[in-house]
Motif scaffolding. Structure first.
Motif: not given
Length: 293
Positions: A171-182
Motif C-alpha cells: 500500500l505504501v509502494v502504491i501510494f508513492y508510485r501513484s503520487l509521484l507518477a501523477s
C-alpha cells in the motif's frame, strides 16, 4: 497465484475504459487523474487501518520509490498513447512482453533461478502474442513500438517493486508510485499544454478505472510479489488479455477473431511451461508477507 490472477482481471478493465475516455481527453490528462485517484484510494485505506505513519518512516526505500514513480509515469503515458492508436486487445497482448523483461530482470538483478522449461515458456508466450496480433500497417507498428518501450519500463518497475515490498507494505509502494507518477505527468502535461479538464462523466469513468486498474490491480499484484517470485507472478498475469477481450465484448460488442483465440491458446501454453519450470526449482525463495489478503 490467485492474487496475480485477480490483478490481471482488474487491469483488464483499464484497457477498455481508457479506450473510451481517450476519445475525448489526452493521455497525459488521463494519467494525472488515474494515478491521483490511485494515490487517494491507497491513502484512505492506510488511514482506515491506522497505518498512515508508515508513509513517513525514515528507513523507507526512497530511491526505489522515486525510480518507481518516474518509470511508471513514462510507461503509462506511452501505454495510453498506444491504446489511443490501436485496438486495446492488441495492446493487451503485446504489452505482455513486460512478462519477459520482468523475468529476465528478476534473474539478472534479484538472482532468481531460471531453467530451460521457463525459457521455453517465455519463448512460447512471446510467439503466442505475435501470432495473436500479427498485422501490417504503419499505425500498428508505431503502436507496437510504444508498447515495447512501455513494456521495458514496466519490467523495471516490477524489479523496483520487488525490492521495495521487502521493506514496506504494498500500500505504501502504491501510494508513492501513484503520487509521484501523477505529479510528473501533471508537470509534463502542463509544460506541453496537453492538460485538459475532463467532464463529470469522463471523471467518473476515470475514477472507476483507477479503482480497478491503478489501485486494486496493483494491491493484488504487489501482494503477490511479496509472496512469490517475479517469474511466477508475471506469468500468471499473462492471462490479462483474455479479461480484456471479455471486457471489450461487454463494452463494445467486439468478438475475438480465430487468430486471437489461437494466439491466446499458445500464450496459455507458455504460462504452463513457466509454472512447470517454477516447480522444478528445489529451493523456494524466502518471501515476506507484508500485506494479508
Amino acid at each position: 497465484m490467485l492474487l496475480s490472477l485477480a490483478s490481471a482481471a482488474c487491469m483488464g478493465v483499464t484497457y477498455v475504459a481508457s479506450k473510451d475516455v481517450l476519445r475525448t481527453v489526452n493521455p497525459e490528462t488521463f494519467v494525472v487523474f488515474w494515478f491521483a485517484m490511485g494515490a487517494l484510494y491507497s491513502l484512505l485505506l492506510l488511514a482506515k487501518q491506522g497505518r498512515r505513519q508508515e508513509l513517513f518512516q525514515r528507513d523507507n526505500p526512497w530511491k526505489q520509490l522515486m525510480g518507481l514513480g518516474l518509470a511508471s509515469a513514462v510507461a503509462i503515458v506511452l501505454f495510453f498513447y498506444a491504446i489511443q492508436l490501436i485496438d486495446p486487445a492488441v495492446v493487451s497482448f503485446y504489452t505482455r512482453a513486460d512478462n519477459v523483461f520482468a523475468v529476465l530482470m528478476g534473474v539478472a538483478f534479484l538472482r532468481e533461478r531460471f531453467n530451460s522449461f521457463e525459457g521455453v515458456g517465455v519463448a512460447i508466450a512471446l510467439l503466442g502474442s505475435l501470432v495473436t496480433t500479427y498485422r501490417g500497417g504503419q499505425m500498428l507498428m508505431i503502436g507496437l513500438g510504444l508498447c515495447l518501450i512501455s513494456s521495458v519500463l514496466e519490467g523495471v518497475t516490477v524489479v523496483l517493486v520487488k525490492l521495495a515490498v521487502r521493506k514496506v507494505s504494498p500500500l505504501v509502494v502504491i501510494f508513492y508510485r501513484s503520487l509521484l507518477a501523477s505529479v510528473l505527468a501533471l508537470v509534463y502535461g502542463s509544460l506541453t499544454g496537453r492538460m485538459q479538464l475532463p467532464s463529470a462523466k469522463v471523471l467518473l469513468i476515470i475514477m472507476g478505472a483507477s479503482l480497478a486498474g491503478s489501485f486494486m490491480a496493483n494491491v493484488t499484484f504487489y501482494a503477490a510479489l511479496a509472496r512469490i517470485d517475479v517469474t511466477r507472478a508475471t506469468a500468471i498475469k499473462t492471462m490479462q488479455p483474455f479479461f480484456v477481450l471479455l471486457a471489450a465484448y461487454l463494452a463494445f460488442t467486439t468478438l475475438p477473431t480465430s487468430q486471437q483465440l489461437f494466439g491466446g491458446a499458445i500464450i496459455v501454453l507458455g504460462i504452463l511451461f513457466l509454472l512447470h519450470g517454477r516447480k522444478l526449482v528445489r529451493k523456494p525463495e524466502n518471501v515476506t508477507m507484508v500485506l494479508e489478503p
